[in-house]
Design an enzyme around this catalytic site. Structure first.
Site: not given
Length: 324
Positions: A242, A271, A290
């Site tokens: 993360r 994000e 991601h």
């Protein structure tokens, strides 16, 4: 449920694959579906957008459902999230409001695969040389990849993923060391990892540092600028866990100064990563959006179970319910 069609919102389906990876035909006559692929953190926008919907399909933690947002969604009765756990949803508060939260299973080893894809792409400069080769650049070769045999991989976090990452590192002939706030010598030994007593020593010693930690209030910014400054100038930093685990401003600064050899990042503070973010302009960082949990096999389960969860809710028999 009544015979009236139920309104369903699909959030953050960036690739537009919700209907590709699951069969919705069994419930298509019972629902009206709208998709919102553009992620926003603006709660006012979210509240206005989602107010009409009874069911919301959430992709992982891309959109956060805090208590303040749940209070503004009077029609919401089911959040069908992908994954078995979603820390972006206040599940306990949702339960007090009569909102069911259902999760899904998964399939395969997507995250482990991506960890090593990112490590190898970063230390072997795959992206740099791919771009140069396609641009017909000369000379033919410019970078010198890091050989892994005999090098040290430092793991911040030695849980399931950390242990699996360590096993692959050993296949490359690497030494693997580990540290986390709760790691013990006994647990490190069982994972096949050399125990390191301090975070600082791990950062000093490692040729590659990889983060495998869960984000919480306690671990937010656990990797500081002071930690990064301890790394060898030849070392690489990898984060597939993360973004907020790391002080991102400090990471950008050390990369800009070439204080370390480079970084491979799959996760970020915000994000999608803002278009003007300085990380996008650096030549010593390999970025992916991601993608650690993204794979065809995982999505088949994510979306297949999502459809099953919606069908069960419509039938009055919710399934895969998260307790909070």
């Amino acid at each position: 449920m009544s015979s009236e069609r139920v309104r369903v919102a699909i959030l953050d389906d960036y690739q537009g694959v919700a209907f590709k990876f699951a069969d919705w035909s069994g419930i298509k006559d019972r629902i009206i579906v709208d998709s919102f692929p553009d992620t926003t953190a603006d709660e006012d926008v979210l509240a206005k957008r989602l107010e009409p919907y009874t069911v919301i399909c959430a992709m992982r933690e891309r959109t956060k459902f805090r208590a303040s947002l749940l209070d503004r969604l009077p029609n919401l009765r089911l959040i069908a999230t992908t994954g078995a756990l979603n820390r972006g949803i206040d599940v306990a508060y949702a339960k007090t409001k009569g909102i069911i939260v259902s999760g899904t299973g998964g399939r395969g080893n997507s995250t482990l695969e991506h960890i090593w894809a990112l490590i190898l792409a970063t230390v072997r400069y795959i992206v740099v040389e791919d771009v140069r080769t396609k641009a017909s650049a000369v000379p033919w070769q410019t970078t010198i990849p890091m050989g892994l045999a005999g090098r040290t991989l430092g793991l911040v976090g030695v849980g399931r993923l950390g242990s699996q990452t360590a096993a692959i590192a050993k296949a490359f002939g690497m030494e693997v060391v580990g540290w986390s706030p709760n790691l013990t010598p006994e647990r490190a030994e069982s994972a096949g990892v050399t125990f390191i007593a301090s975070k600082e020593e791990l950062f000093r010693r490692s040729d590659i540092v990889s983060i495998q930690m869960v984000l919480s209030d306690r671990t937010h910014h656990m990797i500081t600028g002071a930690d990064l400054a301890l790394m060898k100038p030849s070392a690489f930093f990898i984060n597939t866990s993360r973004g907020p685990l790391v002080d991102e401003v400090a990471l950008v600064e050390i990369l800009q100064k070439k204080g370390i050899a480079g970084a491979g990042l799959d996760v970020f503070d915000e994000e999608p990563l803002p278009l003007d973010h300085p990380l996008r302009k650096l030549d010593n960082v390999t970025l992916s959006p991601h993608m650690g949990y993204v794979s065809d096999s995982n999505y088949e389960v994510f979306w297949g179970h999502t459809v099953e969860n919606i069908a069960a809710f419509l039938d009055g028999r919710p399934t895969r319910v998260m307790d909070g």
